[in-house]
Scaffold this motif. Structure first.
Motif, PDB file in Angstrom:
ATOM      1  N   LYS A   5       0.841  -1.193   0.000  1.00  0.00           N
ATOM      2  CA  LYS A   5       0.000   0.000   0.000  1.00  0.00           C
ATOM      3  C   LYS A   5       0.880   1.248   0.000  1.00  0.00           C
ATOM      4  CE  LYS A   5      -3.514  -2.252   2.898  1.00  0.00           C
ATOM      5  NZ  LYS A   5      -4.237  -2.185   4.207  1.00  0.00           N
ATOM      6  N   SER A  50      -2.592   8.040   1.440  1.00  0.00           N
ATOM      7  CA  SER A  50      -3.828   7.477   0.886  1.00  0.00           C
ATOM      8  C   SER A  50      -4.327   8.226  -0.343  1.00  0.00           C
ATOM      9  CB  SER A  50      -4.922   7.466   1.958  1.00  0.00           C
ATOM     10  OG  SER A  50      -5.236   8.791   2.370  1.00  0.00           O
ATOM     11  N   THR A  51      -3.906   9.481  -0.507  1.00  0.00           N
ATOM     12  CA  THR A  51      -4.379  10.284  -1.647  1.00  0.00           C
ATOM     13  C   THR A  51      -3.400  10.281  -2.813  1.00  0.00           C
ATOM     14  OG1 THR A  51      -3.391  12.259  -0.638  1.00  0.00           O
ATOM     15  CG2 THR A  51      -5.725  11.813  -0.168  1.00  0.00           C
ATOM     16  N   ASN A  64      -1.510   9.445  -6.230  1.00  0.00           N
ATOM     17  CA  ASN A  64      -1.822   8.869  -7.539  1.00  0.00           C
ATOM     18  C   ASN A  64      -0.855   7.717  -7.776  1.00  0.00           C
ATOM     19  OD1 ASN A  64      -3.806  10.780  -8.097  1.00  0.00           O
ATOM     20  ND2 ASN A  64      -2.343  12.193  -9.026  1.00  0.00           N
ATOM     21  N   ARG A  65      -1.376   6.574  -8.196  1.00  0.00           N
ATOM     22  CA  ARG A  65      -0.503   5.398  -8.410  1.00  0.00           C
ATOM     23  C   ARG A  65      -0.810   4.799  -9.775  1.00  0.00           C
ATOM     24  NH1 ARG A  65       0.380   0.282  -4.303  1.00  0.00           N
ATOM     25  NH2 ARG A  65       1.931   1.691  -3.418  1.00  0.00           N
ATOM     26  N   THR A  96      -4.322   2.364 -13.620  1.00  0.00           N
ATOM     27  CA  THR A  96      -4.430   3.239 -12.459  1.00  0.00           C
ATOM     28  C   THR A  96      -4.826   2.380 -11.272  1.00  0.00           C
ATOM     29  OG1 THR A  96      -5.064   5.130 -13.817  1.00  0.00           O
ATOM     30  CG2 THR A  96      -5.583   5.236 -11.471  1.00  0.00           C
ATOM     31  N   LEU A  97      -3.997   2.392 -10.228  1.00  0.00           N
ATOM     32  CA  LEU A  97      -4.194   1.495  -9.092  1.00  0.00           C
ATOM     33  C   LEU A  97      -4.703   2.256  -7.873  1.00  0.00           C
ATOM     34  CD1 LEU A  97      -0.885  -0.578  -9.338  1.00  0.00           C
ATOM     35  CD2 LEU A  97      -3.100  -1.068 -10.411  1.00  0.00           C
ATOM     36  N   ASP A  98      -5.402   1.525  -7.010  1.00  0.00           N
ATOM     37  CA  ASP A  98      -5.845   2.069  -5.729  1.00  0.00           C
ATOM     38  C   ASP A  98      -4.642   2.103  -4.793  1.00  0.00           C
ATOM     39  OD1 ASP A  98      -6.908   2.584  -3.232  1.00  0.00           O
ATOM     40  OD2 ASP A  98      -8.589   1.196  -3.434  1.00  0.00           O
ATOM     41  N   ASN A 147      -4.468   2.409  -1.752  1.00  0.00           N
ATOM     42  CA  ASN A 147      -4.747   1.850  -0.425  1.00  0.00           C
ATOM     43  C   ASN A 147      -4.876   0.331  -0.436  1.00  0.00           C
ATOM     44  OD1 ASN A 147      -5.015   4.498   0.881  1.00  0.00           O
ATOM     45  ND2 ASN A 147      -6.793   4.706  -0.468  1.00  0.00           N
ATOM     46  N   GLN A 148      -4.511  -0.283  -1.566  1.00  0.00           N
ATOM     47  CA  GLN A 148      -4.588  -1.737  -1.683  1.00  0.00           C
ATOM     48  C   GLN A 148      -3.242  -2.308  -2.136  1.00  0.00           C
ATOM     49  OE1 GLN A 148      -7.322  -3.536  -0.888  1.00  0.00           O
ATOM     50  NE2 GLN A 148      -8.484  -1.675  -0.405  1.00  0.00           N
ATOM     51  N   GLN A 182       4.225   6.739  -8.586  1.00  0.00           N
ATOM     52  CA  GLN A 182       3.180   7.283  -7.731  1.00  0.00           C
ATOM     53  C   GLN A 182       3.664   8.563  -7.065  1.00  0.00           C
ATOM     54  OE1 GLN A 182       2.637   4.140  -4.730  1.00  0.00           O
ATOM     55  NE2 GLN A 182       3.535   5.496  -3.204  1.00  0.00           N
TER      56      GLN A 182
END
Length: 304
Positions: free
Chosen positions: A171, A175-176, A178-179, A204-206, A208-209, A229
């Motif tokens: 992760k 948290s905000t 861009n990845r 484009t990935l989350d 937070n995961q 990111q």
């Protein structure tokens, strides 16, 4: 134009005798040139220069304005001179768009590399901290870079996974952020969280995961990814050609300033500056020349 058409046989080929990019200006952002194979000759209007490649990384803050050239020297006369690298443009926040230019050279032997226990996955952490076992990256970005502040969680990482291998992206720390993940080399069947992907895809990935990258045993070749990111700057961005600013007026002013001042002029004898073929990797910064440890060792052995 056709420079950016992936179906063209040649792209970004501007040298007359040596391929590359003769002198051209930049303002308002940074170039991060991360090499994999081959060599690049750099020269700029501040008087800095260098030859780097084979895993080295060069970081240049254009700031208020700089002119530079990037040429691909044809060192080998009896065989091809392939060059593989990424050049990433990293924006500067408005408060730093007019800082003085800066230049850093990070030699390959100083760049952190993570290797999985089975040896089938490798990640070169060009930029970033506290990922894949790298607590502190020894190479600090230039002082005015958005990446200099670890709270911005900037990562640039090159990943290679052999058939039968896997790697888990942790992760993000912010948290905000861009990845993005770019699948740049490899065949079909590579899995991202159990979903097959094809060549030349951007995901484009989350942030937070966790994300699991896998290459099946049946694959005929390794897979390569570019993971990038960062926390967004969250300011207006206007770009045109070699300039990245916050307003259209600033773009217009950049062209006017370059026409008036040439951003300091060009101190080199050639627009497409190429150093002698027998010169090894080096960095010339502020009038002082340095060379990487492996070049020093080879030089010392030749002198014995």
């Amino acid at each position: 134009g056709s420079d950016f058409d992936p179906d063209q046989p040649y792209r970004m080929y501007h040298g007359r005798k040596v391929p590359g990019f003769p002198q051209h200006p930049h303002r308002g952002f940074e170039t991060i040139t991360a090499t994999i194979e081959g060599l690049i000759d750099h020269a700029d209007s501040v008087g800095n220069g260098g030859r780097y490649g084979q895993g080295d990384l060069q970081w240049m803050t254009a700031g208020e304005g700089i002119v530079h050239s990037e040429m691909f020297p044809l060192i080998q006369t009896d065989k091809p001179n392939p060059t593989r690298f990424f050049q990433i443009w990293l924006n500067l926040p408005a408060k730093n768009k007019f800082v003085k230019p800066a230049f850093e050279m990070f030699w390959a032997n100083t760049i952190p590399v993570y290797t999985s226990e089975d040896g089938k996955a490798k990640a070169t952490l060009w930029v970033g901290h506290n990922y894949l076992g790298v607590e502190k990256n020894p190479n600090n970005p230039p002082p005015n870079s958005w990446a200099r502040d670890e709270r911005n969680d900037v990562v640039i990482c090159h990943i290679t996974i052999q058939p039968g291998g896997s790697l888990t992206l942790p992760k993000a720390h912010v948290s905000t952020a861009n990845r993005s993940l770019y699948y740049i080399e490899g065949g079909s069947g590579t899995l991202v969280d159990d979903t097959p992907i094809q060549k030349k895809v951007s995901l484009t990935l989350d942030p937070n995961q966790e994300v699991v990258l896998e290459v099946p045993n049946s694959a005929s070749e390794a897979a390569e990814f570019l993971w990038m990111q960062g926390k967004p700057i969250e300011e207006p961005k206007v770009s045109y050609g070699p300039f990245v600013m916050n307003t259209q007026q600033e773009i217009f002013q950049a062209f006017m300033d370059y026409e008036d001042t040439q951003f300091g002029g060009w101190p080199w004898p050639r627009d497409d500056m190429v150093f002698p073929a027998d010169k090894g990797r080096f960095a010339l910064f502020d009038g002082k020349e340095t060379i990487p440890e492996d070049e020093k060792k080879e030089k010392d052995e030749n002198e014995l």
